[in-house]
Design an enzyme around this catalytic site. Structure first.
Site: not given
Ligand code: HSE
Length: 410
Positions: A15, A96, A181, A196, A294
């Site tokens: 990111v 998050k 992750e 989230k 991404g």
């Molecule tokens: N690991 C997270 C996903 C990245 O796959 O959505 C974005 O938050």
């Protein structure tokens, strides 16, 4: 007139690099002055002078007025963000887990120091859901928010359903593409989606919920039989976080795999895309769709927050301050599908009503109504016995129902 932002960036992973690429193409009166990294030996695409391994080079630098925090370590991220907010710097973060875990403290720090923390990029990548919940839906009664909030698990499900690819190969691809992750259990176990959801619920309902109180069941135990079952019924299985207002006083949150049918927007959300369905009292159903993971998609949300800070934008957490006394509860009945091997599990779960029971060879499943609290109590048993659970409102025709006279509200 917008103010000049001098940025200290923490983290130069997928990111961070995505953000840097985008910033280069814009003329927004913002400048990235320093980038703090963990590993100085890693080959970088920028000159060495811009990097530092000392966080104080950013946090103690009076010239830097804005911190962008994009690192992987929850505790370090909280420390960095707290220090920045306390010393008068505004912050943009996409962490998050850190935000969901410390949301009360972060709200308090902003309040105390008059600084701003924005985190659009932390929820559903490129989809502008937080600012919409905060501003656009300020006066709208939201019945529910649900969606696909995790790109990696959705990528694995799409690869399995649409291409017949096995779980491990699909996960490996998601990792190679930079979506997953560092610990993929966060993705496939529904933790990432839960963090989230908690952030979104704070802006939708004004409730700040401790992540440990919210159930997250992932897709690890999904079997070929479950996929086949869904296919025969023209359904798909998606990992879906749900926040739903049950009545004037109670809101529930959960993350479960869910059967979705082709009339639901989420049915066509595939691969790393995310979707958010908002059910509102007056606007009715609305749907947001976009890339949820991404570098460039998430970087675009981070940049939007940075740009908003040029005008000193702050979340007001208006719903949290409103008089409405809405509380989180797990005291709700759900219709679920359970495929299992261990027969005693069905008895232990204590279904309130069994809708359908099926045995054939080693494929056994049951659908029926259960209290969410009961499911939480037996979550460990479910996972160790490799059973697969899904929210199954589509299979019984009965949707989520609050328990009358909720005795215990958490
Ligand atoms: N690991 C997270 C996903 C990245 O796959 O959505 C974005 O938050």
């Amino acid at each position: 007139m917008s103010k000049k932002l001098n940025i200290g960036l923490f983290g130069f992973g997928v990111v961070g690099q995505g953000l840097y690429d985008i910033v280069k193409t814009k003329n927004l009166n913002i400048e990235i002055k320093k980038i703090a990294i963990k590993n100085p030996d890693k080959k970088r695409s920028l000159p060495a002078e811009i990097f530092t391994t000392d966080r104080d080079d950013i946090l103690n630098n009076p010239e830097i007025n804005t911190v962008v925090e994009l690192i992987n370590d929850t505790e370090a991220a909280f420390e960095i963000v707290s220090r920045a907010l306390s010393s008068g710097k505004n912050v943009v973060s996409a962490s998050k887990k850190m935000i969901a875990t410390y949301l009360n403290e972060l709200i308090e720090l902003q309040h105390e120091h008059g600084t701003s923390l924005l985190y659009e990029g932390s929820v559903c990548g490129s989809i502008p859901i937080i600012r919409n919940l905060e501003e656009y839906y300020d006066n709208e009664l939201l019945h529910s928010i649900s969606g696909i909030f995790n790109g990696s698990s959705n990528y694995i499900l799409s690869k399995g359903f649409l291409e017949g690819l096995d779980y491990d190969s699909a996960l490996k691809q998601a990792q190679d593409l930079g979506f997953a992750e560092t610990d993929p259990t966060m993705d496939v176990g529904g933790y990432d989606a839960k963090y989230k959801l908690i952030i979104a619920a704070a802006h939708a309902y004004g409730v700040v919920v401790n992540p440990e109180q919210v159930i997250n069941v992932g897709i690890q135990n999904l079997s070929a039989n479950d996929i086949q079952y869904a296919r025969e019924k023209n359904l798909k299985i998606k990992l879906v976080p749900v926040a739903k207002e049950l009545d004037d006083r109670h809101v529930t949150l959960f993350v479960l795999p869910k059967f979705v049918n082709d009339t639901e927007f989420l049915y066509n959300v595939e691969y790393e895309y995310n979707g958010v369905t908002v059910q509102a009292a007056f606007a009715d159903q609305q749907f947001f769709f976009g890339k949820g993971a991404g570098g460039h998609p998430t970087g675009s949300a981070v940049l939007s927050d940075i740009a908003a800070l040029r005008y000193d934008y702050q979340y007001e957490y208006k719903k949290a301050k409103s008089v409405k006394d809405l509380r989180f509860t797990n005291n709700v009945d759900l219709n679920i599908y359970l495929s299992y091997q261990d027969e005693s599990l069905v008895d232990e779960l204590g279904f309130e009503h069994i809708h359908e029971r099926f045995y054939s060879g080693n494929y056994k499943f049951v659908t029926g109504k259960i209290n969410l609290q009961k499911l939480i109590e037996k979550q460990h048993r479910i996972s160790e016995s490799k059973a697969f659970v899904a929210f199954a409102d589509q299979l019984t025709g009965v949707s989520l129902a609050p328990v009358k006279q909720a005795a215990e509200v958490f």
